[in-house]
Design an enzyme around this catalytic site. Structure first.
Site, short mmCIF file in Angstrom:
data_model
loop_
_atom_site.label_atom_id
_atom_site.label_comp_id
_atom_site.label_asym_id
_atom_site.label_seq_id
_atom_site.Cartn_x
_atom_site.Cartn_y
_atom_site.Cartn_z
N ASP A 9 67.02 44.67 87.92
CA ASP A 9 66.70 44.84 89.34
C ASP A 9 67.35 46.16 89.79
OD1 ASP A 9 69.38 44.25 89.61
OD2 ASP A 9 69.10 42.57 90.99
N HIS A 10 67.38 46.38 91.11
CA HIS A 10 67.94 47.63 91.63
C HIS A 10 69.42 47.79 91.27
CE1 HIS A 10 68.54 44.44 94.52
NE2 HIS A 10 69.57 45.09 95.00
N CYS A 66 71.35 42.77 86.00
CA CYS A 66 71.33 42.74 87.46
C CYS A 66 72.76 43.03 87.92
CB CYS A 66 70.76 41.43 88.01
SG CYS A 66 71.64 39.93 87.55
N THR A 68 75.29 40.86 88.49
CA THR A 68 76.23 40.05 87.72
C THR A 68 75.70 39.60 86.37
OG1 THR A 68 75.35 38.06 88.73
CG2 THR A 68 77.25 39.08 89.84
N HIS A 99 75.63 31.73 66.94
CA HIS A 99 75.69 30.28 67.14
C HIS A 99 74.57 29.73 68.01
CE1 HIS A 99 80.21 29.55 66.02
NE2 HIS A 99 79.58 30.31 65.14
N ASN A 100 74.15 30.50 69.01
CA ASN A 100 73.20 29.98 70.00
C ASN A 100 71.79 30.51 69.82
OD1 ASN A 100 75.95 30.85 71.91
ND2 ASN A 100 75.49 28.70 71.52
N HIS A 134 74.48 25.07 63.35
CA HIS A 134 74.14 25.63 64.66
C HIS A 134 72.66 25.39 64.99
CE1 HIS A 134 78.08 27.31 64.55
NE2 HIS A 134 77.80 27.96 63.43
N ARG A 137 72.12 22.15 66.75
CA ARG A 137 72.50 22.18 68.17
C ARG A 137 71.47 22.95 69.01
NH1 ARG A 137 78.47 23.54 65.88
NH2 ARG A 137 78.96 21.42 65.24
C1 RB5 Z 1 71.50 41.86 94.11
O1 RB5 Z 1 72.29 42.19 95.23
C2 RB5 Z 1 72.21 40.79 93.28
O2 RB5 Z 1 72.19 39.57 93.95
C3 RB5 Z 1 71.56 40.67 91.92
O3 RB5 Z 1 71.57 41.90 91.28
C4 RB5 Z 1 72.22 39.71 90.92
O4 RB5 Z 1 73.59 39.98 90.83
C5 RB5 Z 1 71.93 38.30 91.07
O5 RB5 Z 1 72.40 37.46 90.29
#
Ligand code: RB5
Length: 150
Positions: A9-10, A66, A68, A99-100, A134, A137
């Site tokens: 995303d941005h 993104c 996070t 493993h996953n 693995h 699972r």
């Molecule tokens: C955008 O502000 C933010 O919410 C997005 O990039 C992300 O972190 C969502 O999980």
């Protein structure tokens, strides 16, 4: 040659361009699914495209960035056949493969710096699923996906 699908995303825009160039410098082929400008965008729309591409086959994996990594992983994991791991360091990225059998790696451009992000993608691209115990699972995860429970 390994082929990866990438999207952000941005919030992950700049890091995605850097990671795409890094993967290409390592000899990988990268298909870029945007977002293609810095305007605010909705991470589920990008996760939807990349996750469905990876689930359909033809890619060695996907990379979603993104703010996070959390939103991307939550959305990508709604697509059948996707195992998207949200990580912030390379050890977890390696284990997500070994493993996953993760087929998408997600991380946050507001969480990790570019050098850590490169180490994360190295761990993702350079390790394979170990199978064995693995696999049992991971098969359980697929059963929950198909039937709602074990
Ligand atoms: C955008 O502000 C933010 O919410 C997005 O990039 C992300 O972190 C969502 O999980």
């Amino acid at each position: 040659m390994k082929v990866y699908a990438i999207g952000s995303d941005h919030a992950g825009y700049e890091m995605r361009l850097q990671i795409k160039a890094y993967l290409e410098s390592r000899g990988f082929s990268v298909e870029d699914f945007g977002t293609f400008d810095r305007e605010k965008s909705n991470y589920p729309e990008i996760a939807d495209v990349v996750a469905n591409k990876v689930a359909a086959g033809g890619y060695d994996g996907g990379i979603l960035i993104c703010g996070t990594g959390i939103g991307m992983s939550l959305a990508a994991n709604k697509v059948k056949g996707i195992r998207a791991a949200c990580v912030s360091e390379p050890y977890s990225a390696m284990m997500s493969r070994e493993h996953n059998n993760a087929n998408i790696i997600c991380f946050g451009a507001r969480v990790v710096g570019i050098e850590t992000a490169k180490m994360i993608v190295d761990a993702f691209t350079d390790h394979e699923f170990l199978g064995g115990r693995h696999a049992l699972r991971v098969d359980m995860i697929s059963k929950i996906e198909k039937e709602g429970h074990l």
